[in-house]
Structure formats: structure tokens, C-alpha cells
Design a protein around this motif. Structure first.
Motif, PDB file in Angstrom:
ATOM      1  N   MET A 132      -3.834  -4.248  -4.024  1.00 49.17           N
ATOM      2  CA  MET A 132      -3.035  -5.307  -4.640  1.00 49.17           C
ATOM      3  C   MET A 132      -1.593  -5.271  -4.132  1.00 49.17           C
ATOM      4  SD  MET A 132      -4.529  -5.307  -8.476  1.00 49.17           S
ATOM      5  CE  MET A 132      -4.062  -6.938  -8.982  1.00 49.17           C
ATOM      6  N   ILE A 133      -1.033  -4.093  -3.995  1.00 51.92           N
ATOM      7  CA  ILE A 133       0.336  -3.962  -3.487  1.00 51.92           C
ATOM      8  C   ILE A 133       0.397  -4.416  -2.034  1.00 51.92           C
ATOM      9  CG2 ILE A 133       2.139  -2.298  -2.884  1.00 51.92           C
ATOM     10  CD1 ILE A 133       1.388  -0.777  -5.442  1.00 51.92           C
ATOM     11  N   THR A 134      -0.599  -4.039  -1.237  1.00 49.56           N
ATOM     12  CA  THR A 134      -0.648  -4.447   0.162  1.00 49.56           C
ATOM     13  C   THR A 134      -0.778  -5.968   0.272  1.00 49.56           C
ATOM     14  OG1 THR A 134      -1.711  -2.358   0.729  1.00 49.56           O
ATOM     15  CG2 THR A 134      -1.835  -4.118   2.370  1.00 49.56           C
ATOM     16  N   ALA A 135      -1.641  -6.567  -0.512  1.00 52.53           N
ATOM     17  CA  ALA A 135      -1.816  -8.026  -0.480  1.00 52.53           C
ATOM     18  C   ALA A 135      -0.538  -8.726  -0.893  1.00 52.53           C
ATOM     19  CB  ALA A 135      -2.974  -8.432  -1.396  1.00 52.53           C
ATOM     20  N   LEU A 136       0.146  -8.213  -1.904  1.00 57.51           N
ATOM     21  CA  LEU A 136       1.404  -8.803  -2.352  1.00 57.51           C
ATOM     22  C   LEU A 136       2.466  -8.721  -1.257  1.00 57.51           C
ATOM     23  CD1 LEU A 136       3.007 -10.069  -4.676  1.00 57.51           C
ATOM     24  CD2 LEU A 136       3.609  -7.756  -5.387  1.00 57.51           C
ATOM     25  N   LEU A 137       2.569  -7.587  -0.574  1.00 56.35           N
ATOM     26  CA  LEU A 137       3.538  -7.428   0.510  1.00 56.35           C
ATOM     27  C   LEU A 137       3.226  -8.342   1.696  1.00 56.35           C
ATOM     28  CD1 LEU A 137       4.140  -3.574   0.484  1.00 56.35           C
ATOM     29  CD2 LEU A 137       5.722  -5.366  -0.195  1.00 56.35           C
ATOM     30  N   PHE A 197       5.098 -11.929   5.601  1.00 57.58           N
ATOM     31  CA  PHE A 197       4.717 -12.819   6.688  1.00 57.58           C
ATOM     32  C   PHE A 197       5.067 -14.261   6.341  1.00 57.58           C
ATOM     33  CE2 PHE A 197       1.903  -9.169   7.461  1.00 57.58           C
ATOM     34  CZ  PHE A 197       2.305  -8.882   8.745  1.00 57.58           C
ATOM     35  N   PRO A 198       5.640 -15.013   7.326  1.00 55.27           N
ATOM     36  CA  PRO A 198       6.051 -16.405   7.043  1.00 55.27           C
ATOM     37  C   PRO A 198       4.852 -17.335   6.907  1.00 55.27           C
ATOM     38  CG  PRO A 198       6.366 -15.903   9.344  1.00 55.27           C
ATOM     39  CD  PRO A 198       5.954 -14.612   8.672  1.00 55.27           C
ATOM     40  N   LYS A 199       5.070 -18.398   6.185  1.00 54.22           N
ATOM     41  CA  LYS A 199       4.039 -19.418   6.040  1.00 54.22           C
ATOM     42  C   LYS A 199       4.116 -20.348   7.241  1.00 54.22           C
ATOM     43  CE  LYS A 199       4.592 -19.149   1.120  1.00 54.22           C
ATOM     44  NZ  LYS A 199       5.381 -19.615   0.033  1.00 54.22           N
ATOM     45  N   GLU A 200       3.050 -21.095   7.522  1.00 53.73           N
ATOM     46  CA  GLU A 200       3.019 -21.997   8.672  1.00 53.73           C
ATOM     47  C   GLU A 200       4.077 -23.077   8.597  1.00 53.73           C
ATOM     48  OE1 GLU A 200      -0.633 -23.596  10.080  1.00 53.73           O
ATOM     49  OE2 GLU A 200      -1.747 -21.825   9.476  1.00 53.73           O
ATOM     50  N   SER A 201       4.379 -23.576   7.410  1.00 49.83           N
ATOM     51  CA  SER A 201       5.358 -24.656   7.278  1.00 49.83           C
ATOM     52  C   SER A 201       6.750 -24.205   7.713  1.00 49.83           C
ATOM     53  CB  SER A 201       5.402 -25.185   5.848  1.00 49.83           C
ATOM     54  OG  SER A 201       5.809 -24.141   4.970  1.00 49.83           O
TER      55      SER A 201
END
Length: 168
Positions: free
Chosen positions: A10-15, A20-24
Motif C-alpha cells: 500500500m505504501i509503495t502504491a501510494l508513492l 510519477f507524473p500523470k499523462e496530462s
């Protein structure tokens, strides 16, 4: 042990979502490249390499002369402010000290000039410059210098006085 693995996941997924930037955001960054504008400056007269030069920043007159190889020995720059920044496309003429010349040092593009740049034109008053900008914004770019006759407070006499100092 399972509980520790679930917490780490969960911590890894949150980080990952935070770092990482979003495509927009990537698309908006690429859009900046298309907005880059350039300034086309033509320099003629008493310089080593006269011609047209493109800048992607606002150069000073001194920068343009340096790019053109410098001044010839006969150059007269007494009427030019070398530290002034150039913010629009224009033609610079460096006159000679010994030759009688009737050419203008700088031609102002009336389709791109700001209010303060218009005021540098001889015979141009604040009222005339303001009306020129208002007319330009309302009707679009001027297609010829003669179209200035339609601007309020610019009559035939004023047009003939400012004609040597302007360009389209």
C-alpha cells in the motif's frame, strides 16, 4: 507477516501515484515547445556581416551588432542606444560617419509594436498611438501603411510624416 506485506504494498502504491507524473502533465509540458516565438532582425549599413538574424530572446542592439560581426570603422552609432532591448521584428540601419545618408535607423512594425515602441516614432503622440492600437485590435493587422489613414487622429499629413519610420 502478511499484514506487513500488505502495508508495504500500500505504501509503495501510494508513492508511485505521488511520484510519477500523470499523462496530462506531460502533454502540457510538450505544448510549451510550440509557443516559442522568435524575433527576426535585419541589420544593414556599416557592419561586417549585414543580413537577417533570428533570435529566440529579446537581444540588445549591442547583441545584434556582435552577431553581425561588429561595426566597420566608419560606423556612426551616436543615435543608437546600444543597451536597449529589441522586442519585435525590425530593420536596423547603421549609418556611416562620412557619407550623407537619408535612411532611417530603425523601422517600427506597426502590426507588432507596443504602445511605448509606437511612441518612439517621430510625430507620433500618445493619442495617435493609443488609437492605432485600438484600431489594430478591432480590425486586425494592417495590410498596408496606407490603411493608417483610417485611424482616428492620423490624417494624410501625419501619415506622410511617419511613413519613413514604419513598416508592415
Amino acid at each position: 507477516m502478511k499484514r506487513l506485506l500488505v502495508i508495504c504494498f500500500m505504501i509503495t502504491a501510494l508513492l508511485v501515484f505521488l511520484v510519477f507524473p500523470k499523462e496530462s502533465s506531460i502533454e502540457s509540458y510538450h505544448g510549451i515547445e510550440n509557443e516559442m516565438s522568435s524575433i527576426e532582425i535585419t541589420i544593414e549599413g556599416e557592419v561586417i556581416f549585414p543580413g537577417s538574424y533570428t533570435f529566440f530572446y529579446s537581444p540588445t542592439y549591442e547583441d545584434v551588432i556582435d552577431i553581425a560581426g561588429g561595426l566597420l570603422d566608419d560606423a556612426d552609432i551616436t543615435s543608437i542606444n546600444m543597451r536597449k532591448y529589441i522586442t519585435q521584428n525590425l530593420t536596423i540601419h547603421i549609418p556611416s560617419k562620412t557619407k550623407e545618408e537619408t535612411q532611417i535607423n530603425v523601422l517600427i512594425n506597426i502590426n507588432e509594436a507596443s504602445f511605448s515602441e509606437l511612441l518612439e516614432i517621430p510625430y507620433m503622440t500618445e493619442t495617435k498611438a493609443a488609437n492605432l492600437i485600438i484600431y489594430r485590435e478591432a480590425h486586425g493587422a494592417f495590410s498596408s501603411i496606407d490603411d493608417l489613414i483610417n485611424v482616428k487622429y492620423i490624417g494624410a499629413a501625419t501619415l506622410e510624416k511617419i511613413r519613413p519610420y514604419i513598416t508592415i
